[in-house]
Design an enzyme around this catalytic site. Sequence first.
Site, PDB file in Angstrom:
ATOM      1  N   ARG A   3      -0.482  -8.820  13.426  1.00  0.00           N
ATOM      2  CA  ARG A   3      -1.081  -7.835  12.493  1.00  0.00           C
ATOM      3  C   ARG A   3      -1.906  -8.553  11.421  1.00  0.00           C
ATOM      4  O   ARG A   3      -2.967  -8.078  11.013  1.00  0.00           O
ATOM      5  CB  ARG A   3       0.020  -6.996  11.843  1.00  0.00           C
ATOM      6  CG  ARG A   3       0.592  -5.947  12.804  1.00  0.00           C
ATOM      7  CD  ARG A   3       1.988  -5.493  12.401  1.00  0.00           C
ATOM      8  NE  ARG A   3       2.042  -4.839  11.126  1.00  0.00           N
ATOM      9  CZ  ARG A   3       3.174  -4.742  10.397  1.00  0.00           C
ATOM     10  NH1 ARG A   3       4.301  -5.275  10.826  1.00  0.00           N
ATOM     11  NH2 ARG A   3       3.151  -4.098   9.256  1.00  0.00           N
ATOM     12  N   ARG A  31     -10.058   0.643   8.504  1.00  0.00           N
ATOM     13  CA  ARG A  31      -9.537  -0.674   8.857  1.00  0.00           C
ATOM     14  C   ARG A  31     -10.566  -1.518   9.578  1.00  0.00           C
ATOM     15  O   ARG A  31     -10.265  -2.627   9.992  1.00  0.00           O
ATOM     16  CB  ARG A  31      -8.339  -0.485   9.772  1.00  0.00           C
ATOM     17  CG  ARG A  31      -7.021  -0.801   9.084  1.00  0.00           C
ATOM     18  CD  ARG A  31      -5.924  -0.436  10.043  1.00  0.00           C
ATOM     19  NE  ARG A  31      -4.748  -1.197   9.835  1.00  0.00           N
ATOM     20  CZ  ARG A  31      -3.676  -0.725   9.211  1.00  0.00           C
ATOM     21  NH1 ARG A  31      -3.679   0.478   8.684  1.00  0.00           N
ATOM     22  NH2 ARG A  31      -2.603  -1.461   9.105  1.00  0.00           N
ATOM     23  N   ARG A  69      11.375  -1.487  11.379  1.00  0.00           N
ATOM     24  CA  ARG A  69      10.209  -0.998  12.120  1.00  0.00           C
ATOM     25  C   ARG A  69       9.944  -1.892  13.332  1.00  0.00           C
ATOM     26  O   ARG A  69      10.079  -3.112  13.226  1.00  0.00           O
ATOM     27  CB  ARG A  69       8.989  -1.002  11.185  1.00  0.00           C
ATOM     28  CG  ARG A  69       8.413   0.361  10.946  1.00  0.00           C
ATOM     29  CD  ARG A  69       7.394   0.350   9.837  1.00  0.00           C
ATOM     30  NE  ARG A  69       6.127  -0.304  10.187  1.00  0.00           N
ATOM     31  CZ  ARG A  69       5.047  -0.283   9.411  1.00  0.00           C
ATOM     32  NH1 ARG A  69       5.082   0.357   8.258  1.00  0.00           N
ATOM     33  NH2 ARG A  69       3.946  -0.873   9.773  1.00  0.00           N
ATOM     34  N   ARG A  79      11.786  -5.826   5.395  1.00  0.00           N
ATOM     35  CA  ARG A  79      11.659  -4.370   5.223  1.00  0.00           C
ATOM     36  C   ARG A  79      12.577  -3.600   6.178  1.00  0.00           C
ATOM     37  O   ARG A  79      12.682  -3.899   7.355  1.00  0.00           O
ATOM     38  CB  ARG A  79      10.217  -3.931   5.464  1.00  0.00           C
ATOM     39  CG  ARG A  79      10.063  -2.402   5.394  1.00  0.00           C
ATOM     40  CD  ARG A  79       8.650  -1.963   5.330  1.00  0.00           C
ATOM     41  NE  ARG A  79       7.881  -2.413   6.460  1.00  0.00           N
ATOM     42  CZ  ARG A  79       6.562  -2.257   6.564  1.00  0.00           C
ATOM     43  NH1 ARG A  79       5.897  -1.672   5.583  1.00  0.00           N
ATOM     44  NH2 ARG A  79       5.916  -2.681   7.619  1.00  0.00           N
ATOM     45  N   LYS A  95       0.841  -1.215   0.000  1.00  0.00           N
ATOM     46  CA  LYS A  95       0.000   0.000   0.000  1.00  0.00           C
ATOM     47  C   LYS A  95       0.874   1.264   0.000  1.00  0.00           C
ATOM     48  O   LYS A  95       0.677   2.168  -0.795  1.00  0.00           O
ATOM     49  CB  LYS A  95      -0.932   0.014   1.238  1.00  0.00           C
ATOM     50  CG  LYS A  95      -1.831  -1.212   1.354  1.00  0.00           C
ATOM     51  CD  LYS A  95      -2.764  -1.139   2.554  1.00  0.00           C
ATOM     52  CE  LYS A  95      -2.083  -1.162   3.908  1.00  0.00           C
ATOM     53  NZ  LYS A  95      -1.408  -2.435   4.241  1.00  0.00           N
TER      54      LYS A  95
HETATM   55  P1  AP5 Z   1       4.791  -1.614   1.976  1.00  0.00           P
HETATM   56  O1  AP5 Z   1       4.482  -0.801   0.770  1.00  0.00           O
HETATM   57  O2  AP5 Z   1       5.463  -0.951   3.120  1.00  0.00           O
HETATM   58  O3  AP5 Z   1       3.465  -2.389   2.437  1.00  0.00           O
HETATM   59  P2  AP5 Z   1       2.231  -1.839   3.231  1.00  0.00           P
HETATM   60  O4  AP5 Z   1       1.020  -2.544   2.677  1.00  0.00           O
HETATM   61  O5  AP5 Z   1       2.207  -0.354   3.244  1.00  0.00           O
HETATM   62  O6  AP5 Z   1       2.583  -2.461   4.659  1.00  0.00           O
HETATM   63  P3  AP5 Z   1       2.555  -1.839   6.109  1.00  0.00           P
HETATM   64  O7  AP5 Z   1       3.254  -2.853   6.961  1.00  0.00           O
HETATM   65  O8  AP5 Z   1       3.060  -0.450   6.165  1.00  0.00           O
HETATM   66  O9  AP5 Z   1       1.027  -1.865   6.390  1.00  0.00           O
HETATM   67  P4  AP5 Z   1       0.355  -1.982   7.709  1.00  0.00           P
HETATM   68  O10 AP5 Z   1      -1.044  -1.866   7.276  1.00  0.00           O
HETATM   69  O11 AP5 Z   1       0.674  -3.146   8.569  1.00  0.00           O
HETATM   70  O12 AP5 Z   1       1.006  -0.777   8.546  1.00  0.00           O
HETATM   71  P5  AP5 Z   1       0.566   0.720   8.772  1.00  0.00           P
HETATM   72  O13 AP5 Z   1       1.775   1.530   8.769  1.00  0.00           O
HETATM   73  O14 AP5 Z   1      -0.585   1.098   7.919  1.00  0.00           O
HETATM   74  O15 AP5 Z   1       5.669  -2.873   1.498  1.00  0.00           O
HETATM   75  C1  AP5 Z   1       6.228  -3.775   2.432  1.00  0.00           C
HETATM   76  C2  AP5 Z   1       7.602  -4.221   1.930  1.00  0.00           C
HETATM   77  O16 AP5 Z   1       7.451  -4.954   0.723  1.00  0.00           O
HETATM   78  C3  AP5 Z   1       8.553  -3.054   1.604  1.00  0.00           C
HETATM   79  O17 AP5 Z   1       9.870  -3.421   1.956  1.00  0.00           O
HETATM   80  C4  AP5 Z   1       8.426  -2.910   0.078  1.00  0.00           C
HETATM   81  O18 AP5 Z   1       9.578  -2.406  -0.529  1.00  0.00           O
HETATM   82  C5  AP5 Z   1       8.161  -4.342  -0.358  1.00  0.00           C
HETATM   83  N1  AP5 Z   1       7.292  -4.409  -1.525  1.00  0.00           N
HETATM   84  C6  AP5 Z   1       6.138  -3.710  -1.733  1.00  0.00           C
HETATM   85  N2  AP5 Z   1       5.592  -4.073  -2.922  1.00  0.00           N
HETATM   86  C7  AP5 Z   1       6.429  -5.009  -3.455  1.00  0.00           C
HETATM   87  C8  AP5 Z   1       6.414  -5.760  -4.695  1.00  0.00           C
HETATM   88  N3  AP5 Z   1       5.416  -5.623  -5.586  1.00  0.00           N
HETATM   89  N4  AP5 Z   1       7.420  -6.628  -4.900  1.00  0.00           N
HETATM   90  C9  AP5 Z   1       8.451  -6.769  -3.990  1.00  0.00           C
HETATM   91  N5  AP5 Z   1       8.515  -6.077  -2.831  1.00  0.00           N
HETATM   92  C10 AP5 Z   1       7.513  -5.214  -2.566  1.00  0.00           C
HETATM   93  O19 AP5 Z   1      -0.021   0.626  10.284  1.00  0.00           O
HETATM   94  C11 AP5 Z   1       0.831   0.351  11.373  1.00  0.00           C
HETATM   95  C12 AP5 Z   1      -0.008   0.281  12.646  1.00  0.00           C
HETATM   96  O20 AP5 Z   1      -0.659   1.551  12.874  1.00  0.00           O
HETATM   97  C13 AP5 Z   1      -1.147  -0.737  12.651  1.00  0.00           C
HETATM   98  O21 AP5 Z   1      -0.691  -2.028  12.992  1.00  0.00           O
HETATM   99  C14 AP5 Z   1      -2.078  -0.122  13.709  1.00  0.00           C
HETATM  100  O22 AP5 Z   1      -1.597  -0.355  15.020  1.00  0.00           O
HETATM  101  C15 AP5 Z   1      -1.961   1.375  13.438  1.00  0.00           C
HETATM  102  N6  AP5 Z   1      -2.976   1.846  12.481  1.00  0.00           N
HETATM  103  C16 AP5 Z   1      -2.755   2.320  11.220  1.00  0.00           C
HETATM  104  N7  AP5 Z   1      -3.914   2.650  10.634  1.00  0.00           N
HETATM  105  C17 AP5 Z   1      -4.890   2.381  11.517  1.00  0.00           C
HETATM  106  C18 AP5 Z   1      -6.316   2.496  11.490  1.00  0.00           C
HETATM  107  N8  AP5 Z   1      -6.973   2.944  10.401  1.00  0.00           N
HETATM  108  N9  AP5 Z   1      -7.009   2.133  12.606  1.00  0.00           N
HETATM  109  C19 AP5 Z   1      -6.385   1.688  13.709  1.00  0.00           C
HETATM  110  N10 AP5 Z   1      -5.039   1.542  13.802  1.00  0.00           N
HETATM  111  C20 AP5 Z   1      -4.306   1.888  12.714  1.00  0.00           C
END
Ligand code: AP5
Length: 216
Positions: A171, A88, A160, A127, A13
């Site tokens: 997660r 979410r 992270r 990552r 994402k």
């Molecule tokens: P990346 O692009 O970072 O993936 P992502 O889907 O953004 O993953 P996240 O781990 O950031 O999502 P998340 O939903 O767990 O965390 P968030 O920060 O939103 O890609 C991952 C890796 O893969 C990278 O190294 C990238 O280079 C690689 N990659 C990507 N695409 C690729 C491809 N096609 N091929 C090869 N490699 C690839 O949330 C963190 C925390 O915040 C949550 O756990 C929660 O506690 C809180 N939070 C956030 N939003 C909310 C909400 N709405 N409500 C409540 N709590 C929330």
Amino acid sequence: MILIFFGPPGSGKGTQAQRIKDKYNMYHMSTGEALRSEVAAESELGLAAKAAMEAGELVSDEIVVGIVSNALNIVGGYDGIILDGFPRNLDQAKILDEKLEESDKKIDAVISLEVDREMILKRLAGRRMCQGCKTDYNVYFNPPPDDNECPKCGDQVICRKDDNEQTILDRLNVYENETFPLKEYYASKGLIHPISSSDIDSVFHECCKAIDSAKD
Ligand code: AP5
């Protein structure tokens, strides 16, 4: 345009949102990134969110909705907003619908990034991120330098806190139980654009096709 990036942790994402925001001049609202900034600043909001984030749980709706509401009001200079990591759960989705209705806006597309569990585990375990400029590295796909000094800004490249094996599994469970049901919610509104896992450029190409078709 209002675009939601939907998918499990590690589905790409953030990676795709970074590219899409530049191509389509959109504001990128990552709730995870906004929360991490609050935690780093040790703000009241950050202190309230920290424990849930480190445990891989969802932060309270109240905190997250406050962050997103502020972002929804930022319209000047942008042609739209990307919601990355929000909503979410069903309550957040309904609150979003209400807020958009109040301002006569609507969701244009929900891009669902579909990646199998094995690949997710590899991506997240690999990552790394520069704590200064936030450049993304991955020990498997795009390794950082051996000394972990970011070539772009000289700051440290780190892992992270929630990218350890146990928290990744937690997660994923939260995603399956609380977030995945939203796919049906948006599918019933005809908004879902599913995109299967592939290399970053190919996924970007598919995202652009989905956005262009939603704009027509
Ligand atoms: P990346 O692009 O970072 O993936 P992502 O889907 O953004 O993953 P996240 O781990 O950031 O999502 P998340 O939903 O767990 O965390 P968030 O920060 O939103 O890609 C991952 C890796 O893969 C990278 O190294 C990238 O280079 C690689 N990659 C990507 N695409 C690729 C491809 N096609 N091929 C090869 N490699 C690839 O949330 C963190 C925390 O915040 C949550 O756990 C929660 O506690 C809180 N939070 C956030 N939003 C909310 C909400 N709405 N409500 C409540 N709590 C929330």
